[in-house]
Design a protein around this motif. Structure first.
Motif, short mmCIF file in Angstrom:
data_model
loop_
_atom_site.label_atom_id
_atom_site.label_comp_id
_atom_site.label_asym_id
_atom_site.label_seq_id
_atom_site.Cartn_x
_atom_site.Cartn_y
_atom_site.Cartn_z
N LEU A 68 -1.46 3.18 -13.47
CA LEU A 68 -1.87 2.03 -14.27
C LEU A 68 -3.28 1.54 -13.98
N LEU A 69 -3.87 1.97 -12.87
CA LEU A 69 -5.23 1.51 -12.55
C LEU A 69 -6.18 1.89 -13.69
N PRO A 70 -7.01 0.95 -14.13
CA PRO A 70 -7.87 1.23 -15.28
C PRO A 70 -8.95 2.27 -14.98
N GLU A 71 -9.22 3.08 -15.97
CA GLU A 71 -10.25 4.10 -15.87
C GLU A 71 -11.61 3.45 -15.62
N GLY A 72 -12.41 4.07 -14.75
CA GLY A 72 -13.74 3.56 -14.46
C GLY A 72 -13.78 2.58 -13.31
N SER A 73 -12.62 2.07 -12.89
CA SER A 73 -12.60 1.21 -11.71
C SER A 73 -12.62 2.08 -10.46
N ARG A 74 -12.70 1.44 -9.30
CA ARG A 74 -12.67 2.18 -8.04
C ARG A 74 -11.43 1.80 -7.26
N ALA A 75 -10.95 2.73 -6.45
CA ALA A 75 -9.76 2.46 -5.64
C ALA A 75 -9.71 3.40 -4.46
N GLY A 76 -9.00 2.97 -3.43
CA GLY A 76 -8.75 3.78 -2.25
C GLY A 76 -7.47 3.32 -1.59
N VAL A 77 -6.82 4.22 -0.85
CA VAL A 77 -5.55 3.89 -0.20
C VAL A 77 -5.65 4.26 1.28
N TRP A 78 -5.28 3.29 2.15
CA TRP A 78 -5.26 3.51 3.59
C TRP A 78 -3.83 3.25 4.09
N ILE A 79 -3.37 4.05 5.04
CA ILE A 79 -2.10 3.78 5.71
C ILE A 79 -2.40 3.45 7.17
N PHE A 80 -1.58 2.57 7.76
CA PHE A 80 -1.90 2.14 9.12
C PHE A 80 -0.64 1.88 9.93
N GLY A 81 -0.74 2.19 11.21
CA GLY A 81 0.22 1.82 12.24
C GLY A 81 -0.61 1.35 13.40
N ALA A 122 -10.66 -3.65 8.72
CA ALA A 122 -12.00 -3.13 9.03
C ALA A 122 -12.25 -1.80 8.33
N ALA A 123 -11.24 -0.94 8.29
CA ALA A 123 -11.40 0.37 7.64
C ALA A 123 -11.61 0.22 6.13
N ALA A 124 -10.89 -0.72 5.53
CA ALA A 124 -11.00 -0.90 4.08
C ALA A 124 -12.30 -1.57 3.67
N THR A 125 -13.00 -2.17 4.63
CA THR A 125 -14.28 -2.83 4.34
C THR A 125 -15.41 -2.12 5.09
N ALA A 160 -4.95 -11.79 16.16
CA ALA A 160 -4.56 -12.51 14.94
C ALA A 160 -5.49 -13.68 14.69
N ARG A 161 -5.86 -14.39 15.77
CA ARG A 161 -6.78 -15.53 15.62
C ARG A 161 -8.14 -15.06 15.10
N LYS A 162 -8.59 -13.91 15.58
CA LYS A 162 -9.88 -13.39 15.12
C LYS A 162 -9.85 -13.04 13.64
N VAL A 163 -8.69 -12.55 13.16
CA VAL A 163 -8.56 -12.24 11.74
C VAL A 163 -8.81 -13.47 10.89
N LEU A 164 -8.24 -14.61 11.31
CA LEU A 164 -8.38 -15.84 10.53
C LEU A 164 -9.71 -16.54 10.75
N GLU A 165 -10.23 -16.49 11.99
CA GLU A 165 -11.44 -17.26 12.30
C GLU A 165 -12.72 -16.49 12.01
N THR A 166 -12.67 -15.16 12.03
CA THR A 166 -13.89 -14.37 11.83
C THR A 166 -13.82 -13.46 10.61
N THR A 167 -12.75 -12.64 10.56
CA THR A 167 -12.65 -11.66 9.47
C THR A 167 -12.52 -12.33 8.11
N ALA A 168 -11.60 -13.29 7.99
CA ALA A 168 -11.36 -13.94 6.70
C ALA A 168 -12.62 -14.62 6.15
N PRO A 169 -13.35 -15.43 6.95
CA PRO A 169 -14.59 -16.02 6.41
C PRO A 169 -15.61 -14.98 5.98
N ASN A 170 -15.72 -13.88 6.73
CA ASN A 170 -16.67 -12.82 6.36
C ASN A 170 -16.28 -12.18 5.02
#
Length: 501
Positions: A68-81, A122-125, A160-170
């Protein structure tokens, strides 16, 4: 918008036919954003997924999204553990990308040892400092756990705190919205909801793995808003501009017979091998894609209480710049609405007058607001309507639906907005405040006491300084040879000697 009849209706029909046959004059491309979606999917494959998703329904849900992803858009898939792996490369979507993505679905498993959400983000960005400004980037994060990067609970809390205090604002500063889906009660709902809200994204919980398909589709509608063909009961109308449509039917039961009936009465079944028609069945849903469909009224034959979503690939596109999916109560917003014909923005007032455009807002408290865009706003010179959305006063979930109607062509584009907090209306005034006299007298008395205390302290400090200086001079004077004290002592000594002599 009612169907026009008589001479005026004939004129509008002819004008619409010309619109389909000939591209209109395009508006200045710099006057509208028209950003294409950039979707980055993060899928948890930690060992706990064996319980949260024992039948691995993440695969069929991802397969549906890939189609269903529209043609011409961009996409990528990452899996993580514990580690992060690229499942499908992040690039522009085409047929080759879809084939690669569909082949990679089988690689989704439960082999991960931890839940390294920070590393996945981090990998997705990876391109955070050099993102393509032509795209509107979003992340869809699916997990059933908490941030788990180490055996140390303190290290996990710090991550977890770094995700909210640093990653999210960035991410918010870079314009990247994070939409989160919690797949179990063990997921850190507080973190996922805070991460989504901090970036203007949307957070939701899946009641079960079977609900993944509908939640993924909801996420797709937020990250890549696509106009739909309205479905009335079990019927929908396909017009001349449609080159392909996708119908997704969500079934209340795991199984159910689904048929698609064409305008000519032909029944299309999943088992049939018909050129241009493809079917996909998954847990709780069936999807059918029809290329070069016949125009007219189509019907879906399915069990009762099904939900159907029909999207169309068309030469005429309804395009909307969406609001953030998470807003504070009391905030107003603005939508950008455009019509494109073969990629070019329609700017001709005559052509725009053929279409009725409205925005309906429904949600908390059963409220319903309707904005008549084509009636209340003059035809914009650049073809882009800037529609003011009134403030959302009550917290809750709202649906904004942009509707397009020309009588023979109908589209709707729904968007979800989560409103949080309590209303706050700031008012800026240049007039001085009226202060009651008793308040003024009390304030003056307090200031007078403070002033006296301050003066007393200054005088005490000055006096202490003077005393210290005097003591210093006295010590220096006694230490000098021949000073008054030494001479008196020496004279007394001489007089005693003379007396003894």
């Amino acid at each position: 918008m009612p169907i026009l009849r008589g001479p005026l209706g004939l004129f509008c029909s002819l004008l619409f036919a010309l619109l389909l046959l000939h591209p209109p004059v395009a508006a200045d491309s710099g006057s509208s954003s028209g950003l294409k979606p950039d979707v980055r999917l993060l899928i948890d494959i930690s060992g706990s997924m064996k319980e949260s998703d024992p039948e691995n329904l993440r695969g069929p849900a991802l397969d549906m999204i890939v189609r269903l992803l529209p043609e011409g858009s961009r996409a990528g898939v990452w899996i993580f553990g514990e580690e992060v792996e690229i499942l499908v490369p992040h690039r522009v979507i085409d047929d080759a990308w879809r084939e690669q993505a569909q082949a990679a679905v089988s690689a989704i498993d439960n082999s991960g040892q931890r839940t390294n959400i920070p590393a996945a983000l981090a990998a997705a960005t990876y391109d955070l400092g050099s993102m393509d400004p032509r795209y509107r980037s979003s992340i869809v994060l699916l997990t059933d756990g908490k941030v788990d990067v180490s055996e140390s609970p303190m290290a996990n809390v710090a991550a977890a705190r770094k995700v909210l205090e640093t990653t999210a604002p960035n991410l918010r500063e870079a314009g990247i919205r994070v939409h989160t889906i919690a797949l179990s009660d063990e997921a850190d709902w507080s973190l996922l909801r805070s991460l989504a809200r901090a970036t203007g994204g949307f957070a939701d919980r899946a009641a079960s793995a079977e609900a993944l398909a509908s939640l993924y589709l909801q996420a797709l509608e937020m990250v890549a808003p696509t106009a739909q063909v309205p479905v009335s009961g079990s019927r929908f109308t396909i017009d001349e501009s449609v080159r392909k449509f996708n119908a997704v039917i969500f079934l209340p039961e795991q199984e159910g017979r689904v048929r698609l009936i064409s305008p000519g009465g032909e029944r299309l079944r999943p088992a049939d091998q018909i050129a241009g028609v493809s079917w996909q069945a998954g847990p709780g849903f069936v999807m059918v894609a029809v290329a070069e469909p016949d125009t007219g009224s189509w019907q879906i034959e399915a069990p009762e209480d099904v939900t159907t979503r029909v999207t169309a690939l068309s030469t005429l596109e309804l395009e909307v710049d969406p609001l953030p999916n998470s807003l504070s109560a009391g905030r107003a917003g603005e939508l950008g609405v455009r019509l494109r014909q073969r990629g070019d923005v329609i700017s001709s007032p005559e052509l725009l007058s053929v279409f009725g455009i409205t925005v309906e807002i429904s949600g908390a408290g059963g409220t319903l607001t309707r904005i008549d865009v084509s009636g209340d706003y003059p035809a914009p010179a650049d073809g882009e309507y800037r529609v003011t959305i009134p403030p959302f006063d009550l917290p809750g979930r709202y649906t904004l639906t942009v509707q397009l109607d020309s009588g023979t062509l109908q589209r709707e584009l729904p968007m979800l907005v989560e409103v949080t907090g309590t209303p706050s209306r700031e008012v800026i005034s240049t007039r001085a405040l009226d202060v009651p006299m008793e308040d003024f007298q009390g304030t003056a008395l307090t200031l007078g006491v403070l002033l006296l205390v301050g003066v007393a302290m200054v005088l005490w400090v000055l006096r202490r300084r003077k005393q210290r200086k005097l003591e210093t001079y006295q010590r220096r004077f006694r230490a000098v040879p021949g000073s008054g004290d030494d001479s008196q002592g020496a004279s007394g000594g001489d007089g005693a000697d003379d007396a003894r002599t």
